[in-house]
Design a protein around this motif. Structure first.
Motif, PDB file in Angstrom:
ATOM      1  N   SER A 132      -8.118  -7.782  -3.021  1.00  0.00           N
ATOM      2  CA  SER A 132      -7.936  -6.940  -4.194  1.00  0.00           C
ATOM      3  C   SER A 132      -9.210  -6.145  -4.486  1.00  0.00           C
ATOM      4  O   SER A 132      -9.161  -4.950  -4.780  1.00  0.00           O
ATOM      5  CB  SER A 132      -7.551  -7.826  -5.380  1.00  0.00           C
ATOM      6  OG  SER A 132      -7.576  -7.101  -6.572  1.00  0.00           O
ATOM      7  N   ARG A 133     -10.351  -6.814  -4.385  1.00  0.00           N
ATOM      8  CA  ARG A 133     -11.624  -6.125  -4.663  1.00  0.00           C
ATOM      9  C   ARG A 133     -11.964  -5.110  -3.572  1.00  0.00           C
ATOM     10  O   ARG A 133     -12.530  -4.059  -3.869  1.00  0.00           O
ATOM     11  CB  ARG A 133     -12.742  -7.162  -4.830  1.00  0.00           C
ATOM     12  CG  ARG A 133     -12.549  -7.932  -6.122  1.00  0.00           C
ATOM     13  CD  ARG A 133     -13.571  -9.007  -6.323  1.00  0.00           C
ATOM     14  NE  ARG A 133     -13.212  -9.775  -7.524  1.00  0.00           N
ATOM     15  CZ  ARG A 133     -13.819 -10.874  -7.894  1.00  0.00           C
ATOM     16  NH1 ARG A 133     -14.831 -11.354  -7.190  1.00  0.00           N
ATOM     17  NH2 ARG A 133     -13.427 -11.507  -8.986  1.00  0.00           N
ATOM     18  N   GLU A 134     -11.611  -5.425  -2.326  1.00  0.00           N
ATOM     19  CA  GLU A 134     -11.842  -4.459  -1.247  1.00  0.00           C
ATOM     20  C   GLU A 134     -11.005  -3.204  -1.480  1.00  0.00           C
ATOM     21  O   GLU A 134     -11.486  -2.089  -1.296  1.00  0.00           O
ATOM     22  CB  GLU A 134     -11.499  -5.090   0.111  1.00  0.00           C
ATOM     23  CG  GLU A 134     -12.585  -6.033   0.594  1.00  0.00           C
ATOM     24  CD  GLU A 134     -12.221  -6.724   1.904  1.00  0.00           C
ATOM     25  OE1 GLU A 134     -12.850  -7.745   2.209  1.00  0.00           O
ATOM     26  OE2 GLU A 134     -11.308  -6.253   2.603  1.00  0.00           O
ATOM     27  N   VAL A 135      -9.774  -3.382  -1.905  1.00  0.00           N
ATOM     28  CA  VAL A 135      -8.896  -2.239  -2.180  1.00  0.00           C
ATOM     29  C   VAL A 135      -9.491  -1.396  -3.317  1.00  0.00           C
ATOM     30  O   VAL A 135      -9.537  -0.169  -3.238  1.00  0.00           O
ATOM     31  CB  VAL A 135      -7.463  -2.713  -2.533  1.00  0.00           C
ATOM     32  CG1 VAL A 135      -6.627  -1.578  -3.113  1.00  0.00           C
ATOM     33  CG2 VAL A 135      -6.779  -3.297  -1.311  1.00  0.00           C
ATOM     34  N   GLU A 136      -9.956  -2.074  -4.375  1.00  0.00           N
ATOM     35  CA  GLU A 136     -10.560  -1.346  -5.505  1.00  0.00           C
ATOM     36  C   GLU A 136     -11.780  -0.552  -5.047  1.00  0.00           C
ATOM     37  O   GLU A 136     -11.970   0.599  -5.444  1.00  0.00           O
ATOM     38  CB  GLU A 136     -10.946  -2.315  -6.622  1.00  0.00           C
ATOM     39  CG  GLU A 136      -9.763  -2.828  -7.429  1.00  0.00           C
ATOM     40  CD  GLU A 136      -8.895  -1.709  -8.013  1.00  0.00           C
ATOM     41  OE1 GLU A 136      -9.440  -0.772  -8.600  1.00  0.00           O
ATOM     42  OE2 GLU A 136      -7.659  -1.785  -7.845  1.00  0.00           O
ATOM     43  N   GLN A 137     -12.614  -1.166  -4.194  1.00  0.00           N
ATOM     44  CA  GLN A 137     -13.804  -0.463  -3.691  1.00  0.00           C
ATOM     45  C   GLN A 137     -13.416   0.741  -2.847  1.00  0.00           C
ATOM     46  O   GLN A 137     -14.033   1.800  -2.940  1.00  0.00           O
ATOM     47  CB  GLN A 137     -14.681  -1.420  -2.874  1.00  0.00           C
ATOM     48  CG  GLN A 137     -15.583  -2.283  -3.734  1.00  0.00           C
ATOM     49  CD  GLN A 137     -16.741  -2.851  -2.943  1.00  0.00           C
ATOM     50  OE1 GLN A 137     -16.730  -2.841  -1.713  1.00  0.00           O
ATOM     51  NE2 GLN A 137     -17.744  -3.348  -3.640  1.00  0.00           N
ATOM     52  N   LEU A 138     -12.410   0.555  -2.000  1.00  0.00           N
ATOM     53  CA  LEU A 138     -11.944   1.669  -1.164  1.00  0.00           C
ATOM     54  C   LEU A 138     -11.415   2.809  -2.029  1.00  0.00           C
ATOM     55  O   LEU A 138     -11.682   3.977  -1.752  1.00  0.00           O
ATOM     56  CB  LEU A 138     -10.853   1.198  -0.198  1.00  0.00           C
ATOM     57  CG  LEU A 138     -11.330   0.481   1.055  1.00  0.00           C
ATOM     58  CD1 LEU A 138     -10.151  -0.093   1.829  1.00  0.00           C
ATOM     59  CD2 LEU A 138     -12.130   1.425   1.945  1.00  0.00           C
ATOM     60  N   LYS A 139     -10.665   2.480  -3.077  1.00  0.00           N
ATOM     61  CA  LYS A 139     -10.147   3.496  -3.996  1.00  0.00           C
ATOM     62  C   LYS A 139     -11.294   4.274  -4.627  1.00  0.00           C
ATOM     63  O   LYS A 139     -11.269   5.498  -4.692  1.00  0.00           O
ATOM     64  CB  LYS A 139      -9.331   2.838  -5.112  1.00  0.00           C
ATOM     65  CG  LYS A 139      -7.884   2.640  -4.797  1.00  0.00           C
ATOM     66  CD  LYS A 139      -7.191   2.173  -6.082  1.00  0.00           C
ATOM     67  CE  LYS A 139      -5.899   1.478  -5.808  1.00  0.00           C
ATOM     68  NZ  LYS A 139      -5.388   0.789  -7.005  1.00  0.00           N
ATOM     69  N   GLU A 140     -12.311   3.530  -5.111  1.00  0.00           N
ATOM     70  CA  GLU A 140     -13.457   4.181  -5.755  1.00  0.00           C
ATOM     71  C   GLU A 140     -14.193   5.096  -4.783  1.00  0.00           C
ATOM     72  O   GLU A 140     -14.565   6.218  -5.123  1.00  0.00           O
ATOM     73  CB  GLU A 140     -14.427   3.125  -6.311  1.00  0.00           C
ATOM     74  CG  GLU A 140     -13.920   2.480  -7.589  1.00  0.00           C
ATOM     75  CD  GLU A 140     -14.736   1.259  -8.001  1.00  0.00           C
ATOM     76  OE1 GLU A 140     -15.900   1.132  -7.563  1.00  0.00           O
ATOM     77  OE2 GLU A 140     -14.193   0.424  -8.754  1.00  0.00           O
ATOM     78  N   ARG A 141     -14.398   4.608  -3.540  1.00  0.00           N
ATOM     79  CA  ARG A 141     -15.076   5.432  -2.539  1.00  0.00           C
ATOM     80  C   ARG A 141     -14.267   6.676  -2.201  1.00  0.00           C
ATOM     81  O   ARG A 141     -14.815   7.765  -2.052  1.00  0.00           O
ATOM     82  CB  ARG A 141     -15.322   4.608  -1.259  1.00  0.00           C
ATOM     83  CG  ARG A 141     -16.552   3.761  -1.356  1.00  0.00           C
ATOM     84  CD  ARG A 141     -16.954   3.244   0.018  1.00  0.00           C
ATOM     85  NE  ARG A 141     -17.441   1.890  -0.162  1.00  0.00           N
ATOM     86  CZ  ARG A 141     -17.129   0.852   0.588  1.00  0.00           C
ATOM     87  NH1 ARG A 141     -16.330   1.000   1.623  1.00  0.00           N
ATOM     88  NH2 ARG A 141     -17.628  -0.328   0.347  1.00  0.00           N
ATOM     89  N   THR A 142     -12.966   6.516  -2.075  1.00  0.00           N
ATOM     90  CA  THR A 142     -12.096   7.645  -1.746  1.00  0.00           C
ATOM     91  C   THR A 142     -12.139   8.683  -2.864  1.00  0.00           C
ATOM     92  O   THR A 142     -12.258   9.886  -2.605  1.00  0.00           O
ATOM     93  CB  THR A 142     -10.639   7.161  -1.532  1.00  0.00           C
ATOM     94  OG1 THR A 142     -10.647   6.149  -0.536  1.00  0.00           O
ATOM     95  CG2 THR A 142      -9.734   8.289  -1.096  1.00  0.00           C
ATOM     96  N   GLU A 143     -12.065   8.212  -4.107  1.00  0.00           N
ATOM     97  CA  GLU A 143     -12.120   9.133  -5.242  1.00  0.00           C
ATOM     98  C   GLU A 143     -13.464   9.854  -5.306  1.00  0.00           C
ATOM     99  O   GLU A 143     -13.517  11.050  -5.559  1.00  0.00           O
ATOM    100  CB  GLU A 143     -11.860   8.373  -6.551  1.00  0.00           C
ATOM    101  CG  GLU A 143     -10.386   8.062  -6.756  1.00  0.00           C
ATOM    102  CD  GLU A 143     -10.136   7.043  -7.885  1.00  0.00           C
ATOM    103  OE1 GLU A 143      -9.017   6.539  -7.942  1.00  0.00           O
ATOM    104  OE2 GLU A 143     -11.066   6.766  -8.653  1.00  0.00           O
TER     105      GLU A 143
END
Ligand SMILES: [Zn+2]
Length: 148
Positions: free
Chosen positions: A129-140
């Motif tokens: 879940s935290r990896e997904v959140e980090q990926l979302k933040e990086r993508t944004e």
């Protein structure tokens, strides 16, 4: 030299306010298909906990109700190997509800296996879940830097 490969996402710890804890419980109830359970929640001081852990849950399967207690950060042992992580504790305690019906019928070995499995699954789910959140933040952030 040995590297601490697990350090980072999951072992940074996570301490919630009461409102954040309630939000996380609702989120993980949905994810774990436990939304039909009514969960009562409270932070508890160490001396008010039934068990000597970071969290605990008591349930009534027929009514699908449970009481979850999280250890108040004020009582968390500062020299503990891992930082306190309320999200991991919430996922861990919720997963126990999936085993609630067979929990009373199991023996000591069964309880140990259940506990180890729940530990592994809860830590994996929270890490993902935290990896997904980090990926979302990086993508944004990348999208913002390329569009501005
Ligand atoms: Zn447990």
């Amino acid at each position: 030299m040995q590297k601490e490969i697990n350090k980072g996402l999951i072992y940074n710890g996570c301490v919630f306010t009461e409102e954040e804890a309630l939000t996380a419980i609702a989120k993980w109830q949905r994810r774990l298909r436990l939304a039909d359970w009514h969960i009562y929640f409270a932070f508890k001081r160490r001396h008010d906990m039934l068990l000597d852990g970071q969290a605990e849950i008591k349930w009534e399967v027929r009514r699908k109700t449970a009481v979850m207690n999280l250890l108040d950060p004020i009582d968390y042992c500062a020299d503990h190997v891992q930082k306190q992580d309320h999200e991991c504790s919430i996922v861990h305690e919720l997963l126990h509800l999936h085993f609630a019906s067979i929990h009373e019928k199991t023996d000591e070995l069964g309880e140990l296996i259940e506990e180890q499995a729940i530990n592994a699954i809860s830590e994996a789910l929270v890490a993902l879940s935290r990896e997904v959140e980090q990926l979302k933040e990086r993508t944004e952030a990348t999208l913002e830097s390329t569009t501005s």
